[in-house]
Design a protein around this motif. Sequence first.
Motif, PDB file in Angstrom:
ATOM      1  N   THR A 188       8.232  -5.356   1.868  1.00 14.67           N
ATOM      2  CA  THR A 188       8.774  -5.176   3.088  1.00 14.67           C
ATOM      3  C   THR A 188       9.098  -3.524   3.309  1.00 14.67           C
ATOM      4  O   THR A 188       9.780  -3.116   2.345  1.00 14.67           O
ATOM      5  N   ALA A 213      12.612  -1.004  12.417  1.00 10.98           N
ATOM      6  CA  ALA A 213      11.488  -1.830  12.387  1.00 10.98           C
ATOM      7  C   ALA A 213      10.868  -2.040  11.097  1.00 10.98           C
ATOM      8  O   ALA A 213      11.319  -1.402   9.839  1.00 10.98           O
ATOM      9  N   THR A 214      10.008  -3.070  10.801  1.00 12.32           N
ATOM     10  CA  THR A 214       9.704  -3.297   9.250  1.00 12.32           C
ATOM     11  C   THR A 214       8.039  -3.719   9.280  1.00 12.32           C
ATOM     12  O   THR A 214       7.671  -4.330  10.251  1.00 12.32           O
ATOM     13  N   ARG A 256       7.704 -12.199  12.773  1.00 11.04           N
ATOM     14  CA  ARG A 256       8.315 -11.250  11.862  1.00 11.04           C
ATOM     15  C   ARG A 256       7.392  -9.950  11.236  1.00 11.04           C
ATOM     16  O   ARG A 256       6.315 -10.049  10.913  1.00 11.04           O
ATOM     17  N   ASP A 257       7.989  -8.682  10.926  1.00 16.05           N
ATOM     18  CA  ASP A 257       7.545  -7.773  10.403  1.00 16.05           C
ATOM     19  C   ASP A 257       6.385  -7.213  11.074  1.00 16.05           C
ATOM     20  O   ASP A 257       5.233  -6.824  10.381  1.00 16.05           O
ATOM     21  N   ASN A 280      10.863  -9.537  18.356  1.00 11.43           N
ATOM     22  CA  ASN A 280      10.354 -10.560  17.968  1.00 11.43           C
ATOM     23  C   ASN A 280      10.542 -11.944  18.721  1.00 11.43           C
ATOM     24  O   ASN A 280      11.556 -12.007  19.204  1.00 11.43           O
TER      25      ASN A 280
END
Lengths: 485, 447
Positions: B185, B191-192, B381-382, B398
């Motif tokens: 990650t 932000a990811t 997610r991500d 999200n």
Amino acid sequence: MGTPSWEEFSALALVRIRAAGAEYGDIRIQHSMTEQVRGEDRRIASVRDAEDTGFGVRVLYHGAWGFAASSILSLEEVPRIADLAVEIAKGSASIATEKVRLAEEPVHCDRVVTPVRIDPRTVSLEEKTSLLLEAMEVLHGQTGIVRSAAEVWWRRDLKRFESTEGTALEFDLLAAQGAISATALSDGRFATRSFNTPHLRQGYELIEGARLPHESLRVASEAVEKAKAPAVDAGFYDLVLDPEHLSLTMHESCGHPSELDRALGYEANYAGTSFLTTDTLGTFRFGSPHVTLVADNTEPGTLASTGYDDDGVACQMWDIVRDGIFVGYCTNREVASKIGEARSRGCNRADSWGSVPIVRIANMGLQSGTATFDQLLGDVKRGIYVEGHGSYSIDQRRYNFQFGGDAFWLIENGRRTHMLRDVIYHGITPEFWNSCDGVADGTLRQRYGFITCGKGQPGQSGWMTHAASPARFRKVQVIRGERES
Amino acid sequence: MSITAAKTWPKMTSREEFRFLADLILARSSGDETTVTLQDLHAGTTRFANNHVVQNVDVRRGTLAVTVAFGARHGTASATDFTAGSVLETLARAEQIARVTPEDPEHLAPPEPEPFAVRETARPETMAAGPSRRLEYANEAIGLCRMEHLLAAGVVTSSVSSVGVASNNGLFGYETRTDARFSITVQAGDATGWNAAAHRSIDHLKVQERTLAAIDKAKRGCEPRELPAGPYPVVLEPAAVAGLWTCLIRALDAKSYQKGVSPFSGRLGERVVDKRLTLNNSPDHTDLLGVGFTFQGLPSGPSSWIDSGLLRQLAYDRFTANVQGIKTISTLEAPILSVAGAVSGSTKDLISQTDRAILVSNLWYIRPVNLNDLTLTGMTRDGTFLIEKGEIVCAVKNFRFHDSPLRVFQEIRAATAPMEAVTAETGKMLVPAMALPRLHFSSVTRF
């Protein structure tokens, strides 16, 4: 020559660690015994008796960690594993740009034993299986029940922890639990209702006191009622949540965000981080003034009350949220010093000898208020009373959550009326806790334990207990737990 | 970095050693039936966060389990101590349980012996990999992120396990299995970006490629817009598809089906998803984690579960299979989900063909909400983005979704060929990226 004692194995490992020049090291030797008796659909589906023995060695070398563990407890393997842990720590140190500093902790030498009235090993297997068969028979006595389950579980952990700092601890810990559930089928729709004792550090007296066959009558009846119940209409409702249900809400939306390793990014790749970033400590309004969440790893009978954690830090009691303000994290010796705290809160725990200890949620409880249960309900015009655990999901920073439950009743004009099905509520954590306007008094306080709290890579199962009295939340968004086509 | 490669002592339990242990137990057992299972694991993990190694671990754990049956009474005991005294004591504990436990009307004798397929379940490069190889990969990922002034958190694992099953009716299986995993990650402020791999071979983790992909996602994810909740067309990357299909696969339990408490009840042979979708078990595929046999002593082989949208197979326990007259119990440890007809070459191609949709990189914390219709919930997610006119135009905050895969996969607009997918909550699968007309997002979070 007899088999070496655990003290001798510990000494052997610590000698190697010290000789290698490591600044810190510890060894945990553990023997766990677990019995699980599981019933399904009126039969005993399995009886499992597991013994798990091994040791893990943790080394801090030039500010970097190494850990090695083995299930082979022998004079050859202990020094090999100690050397391997040192070697791995040296590898970590070779690429480290920041050194781990452990918060100070006094040296402890102690032995911790779970007080037990009835040792589950002294209760015959016949008695346990008869109890489960009787409970399932009662469940299936109710028309409409098509599936049932029942279980008795206990685990005993014998453990020795010893560190290069001189701390030497011995543990003899026990935990137990019993549970039943029934699934009803009505007009092609099915629903499950369950009952379980909390997981607690008690003996078989916990199971005996639960009167599983007696509870089965109610559980079966409510499973059928739940399957036939009308689906909830989506909208905003006042919610009154029972202690078991609250234990999960607290765990997910308060407990995990209060883990300092998450807030510092240690879990960014898996369990996630936290909206309770370090700049919020002491100032952030987490909930209404009715919300005080106390971490207490000293309360007898609770899962995280083990005397000491796997850093060798003594268990403590402190505030996570006081009068609605976020004031404290769950920490270990590594992360405590990163926010300038002089001492760890004692939350570092591994789920076995083969796992590295990581920060875990403490036993955490919602401080009781002054209302009676009737007063909580009496002030609700249109609401829902929720019992038990159901579906749950939350984002990786613990803002956006969604919870179901095991059973739901419509509240109209201050009175609990009929059951509902498919109730799901969701919200944003601080908004939800700020909507709390009443907590029942301490006479209604109940405890529920968790033994499957997932965190870490590889995944580990954390153990802790959460306690609460029923509490009321205003104008929470409820949706129907099924999607219309 | 001067860590010696993984030491081979003490050696993993060999086929001969397992046979010796099993024969010892089977010869001493007083049971009518006795089954011995072995899982001897040597695993290592290097975990990093904030561009530092935070855990570096090597664990050896062997477990031997013995199940004894007297008639229909049975019990299981297990231990991690493989010395002769402990092994025989474990047998005695299993016998003691089996003598007093009630008869189980669903008990069956161990499966009849049959030859198990020999598969390449162990790769020497993974067996040889030790702490230094894992540290090398972690350092590579960290270095790439440091160069971009980003934070990396992730994990590199490698393991080898000896797995065995033996029964007094002659059933015998032994296999060495390796497993290597990498996930990362990347954090760019709030932000990811994320990526992950799992393979029998540590050489196939593609650490650099996956780290760069995660970096790209994280960089694109800055300053997300908030869009209102509601139904949206979506492009699901393989990890998101795998998350939803993992839940669908878990619901294929045959006993629940027979008792009428399954979302599939009465639908065997019927169309349950888009007619272009086919789900197979392919244990011989080199990119999947197929095995030769299960711990129950059942063989694994190729099988068809959903064929052109039609439900063809359920996950049977042995008792339910016996009652239903099912001769072969199919396993699904190496799933491939494929889409018939023309497919797009890559996720990028899917995006370029899309007028407006939400691009979902991954789904997280997926849980069942209602098993009657398999309604699930979970979070994106991500890496969640808005696609407009064939291009990613911005990151979006999200969403929580609230929908059933049995509705979501009723119609597919476009799809790629199956690609490798694994998440923290799913096993390894090969699934396509897909463009779908609708996924219901029920709420939005703060980031």
